[in-house]
Design an enzyme around this catalytic site. Sequence first.
Site, PDB file in Angstrom:
ATOM      1  N   SER A 119       4.851  69.925  39.806  1.00 60.81           N
ATOM      2  CA  SER A 119       6.184  69.435  40.522  1.00 60.81           C
ATOM      3  C   SER A 119       6.269  69.246  41.983  1.00 60.81           C
ATOM      4  CB  SER A 119       7.432  70.577  40.302  1.00 60.81           C
ATOM      5  OG  SER A 119       7.689  70.474  38.783  1.00 60.81           O
ATOM      6  N   HIS A 140       2.781  63.378  36.979  1.00 70.11           N
ATOM      7  CA  HIS A 140       3.986  64.325  37.044  1.00 70.11           C
ATOM      8  C   HIS A 140       5.202  63.682  36.248  1.00 70.11           C
ATOM      9  CE1 HIS A 140       7.798  65.829  39.396  1.00 70.11           C
ATOM     10  NE2 HIS A 140       7.466  66.688  38.379  1.00 70.11           N
ATOM     11  N   GLU A 152       5.653  60.182  37.858  1.00 72.18           N
ATOM     12  CA  GLU A 152       5.074  59.930  39.111  1.00 72.18           C
ATOM     13  C   GLU A 152       3.616  60.304  39.009  1.00 72.18           C
ATOM     14  OE1 GLU A 152       7.681  61.644  42.803  1.00 72.18           O
ATOM     15  OE2 GLU A 152       7.703  63.063  41.269  1.00 72.18           O
ATOM     16  N   ASN A 190      11.374  65.183  43.338  1.00 71.86           N
ATOM     17  CA  ASN A 190      11.755  66.739  43.763  1.00 71.86           C
ATOM     18  C   ASN A 190      12.028  66.894  45.365  1.00 71.86           C
ATOM     19  OD1 ASN A 190      11.788  67.770  41.295  1.00 71.86           O
ATOM     20  ND2 ASN A 190       9.802  68.228  41.254  1.00 71.86           N
TER      21      ASN A 190
END
Length: 291
Positions: A119, A140, A152, A190
């Site tokens: 993450s 991701h 991602e 994130n």
Amino acid sequence: MNIQKVGIVGAGQMGNGIAHVMALAGYDVLLTDVSADALEKAMIVMSGNLERQVSRGKITEDEHKNALAQITTTQKLSDLGDCDLIIESATERETVKQAIFEDLLPHLKPETILTSNTSSISITRLASRTDRPEKFMGFHFMNPVPIMQLVELIRGIATDEPTYNACKEVVERLNKTAASAEDFPAFIVNRILMPMINEAVYTLYEGVGSVKSIDDSMKLGANHPMGPLELADFIGLDTCLAIMNVLHDGLADTKYRPCPLLTKYVEAGWLGRKTQRGFYDYRGDVPVPTR
Ligand SMILES: CC(=O)CC(=O)SCCNC(=O)CCNC(=O)[C@H](O)C(C)(C)COP(=O)(O)OP(=O)(O)OC[C@H]1O[C@@H](n2cnc3c(N)ncnc32)[C@H](O)[C@@H]1OP(=O)(O)O
Ligand SMILES: NC(=O)C1=CN([C@@H]2O[C@H](COP(=O)(O)OP(=O)(O)OC[C@H]3O[C@@H](n4cnc5c(N)ncnc54)[C@H](OP(=O)(O)O)[C@@H]3O)[C@@H](O)[C@H]2O)C=CC1
């Protein structure tokens, strides 16, 4: 490169979601974890989620059965030797991930692509500890994997184009959408989402609102599908704290300081849904706020 067999390391909530979507897309999946319990639980969760998709008419009973048949499990990393693509999805701790890659490398084919579902952690740094930084990427997924559209893709400084293109093709075969992110702490989603969650915990810590009023405010006032504290419990408070620490250390800005209340919940082992207690207590019929 032709990718047919995918090895997934870590059978937690993300690992089982990734195995689920990979198997539905027709890949052969080998799922591994240090814990036999985690592997057993992952098979039960995947079967339940596939069943739910059948009952909602999203997939057929045959697709459900075929997907489960594509998945095998093992506790031995050495069994992943013939995989074409590895997706590491173990606990969000750099030392854990580095140790996994170190143990895995001697068993892999030279052409195998290595990726991490991290993450937040530097892809360049993880890649530099392997024998193939040019074949290393961030891959991701978002939680819950079977539902969320985005993946991602993060290139490390050395990642080559064939590796990026091979991963992008996998995302397309999953019918998901790839977003390319540069390798800086916590990438795109994130970098934006986690400070919001951390701020929600500060809002609780400073007594501006209760768990319920904070979550209701963001659901009803900003149309978020989940309140930030409910979402933090869903992601896992250990993972949220780990991401905030990577942002804080990596960007050296006090605006990323993890809220002490988030640290306290993690220290208590109240990690959210996965331990049945976090900002809500999930042990009864309905979640009850813990503050
Ligand atoms: C931390 C990171 O590194 C990155 C991240 O992932 S950040 C987290 C990103 N995720 C989010 O922000 C999720 C926000 N929440 C949501 O989008 C929604 O609340 C939700 C999709 C999770 C649930 O939606 P809902 O409307 O409350 O519930 P519900 O109607 O029961 O479910 C909607 C769909 O999700 C599925 N679903 C719900 N929970 C699920 C789960 N845990 N696993 C798999 N599927 C799930 C349901 O089967 C349903 O599927 P269909 O639409 O195909 O029928
Ligand atoms: N939660 C989320 O919403 C998202 C998480 N991620 C990332 O995905 C990764 C996994 O997160 P998540 O699934 O939520 O975490 P979980 O805690 O649900 O699962 C992690 C799993 O990895 C296992 N594990 C720990 N060490 C090893 C090891 N050495 N070898 C194999 N397995 C190991 C753990 O076993 P044990 O429990 O026995 O330690 C556990 O089963 C993290 O990098 C996280 O940041 C990415 C997107 C979203």
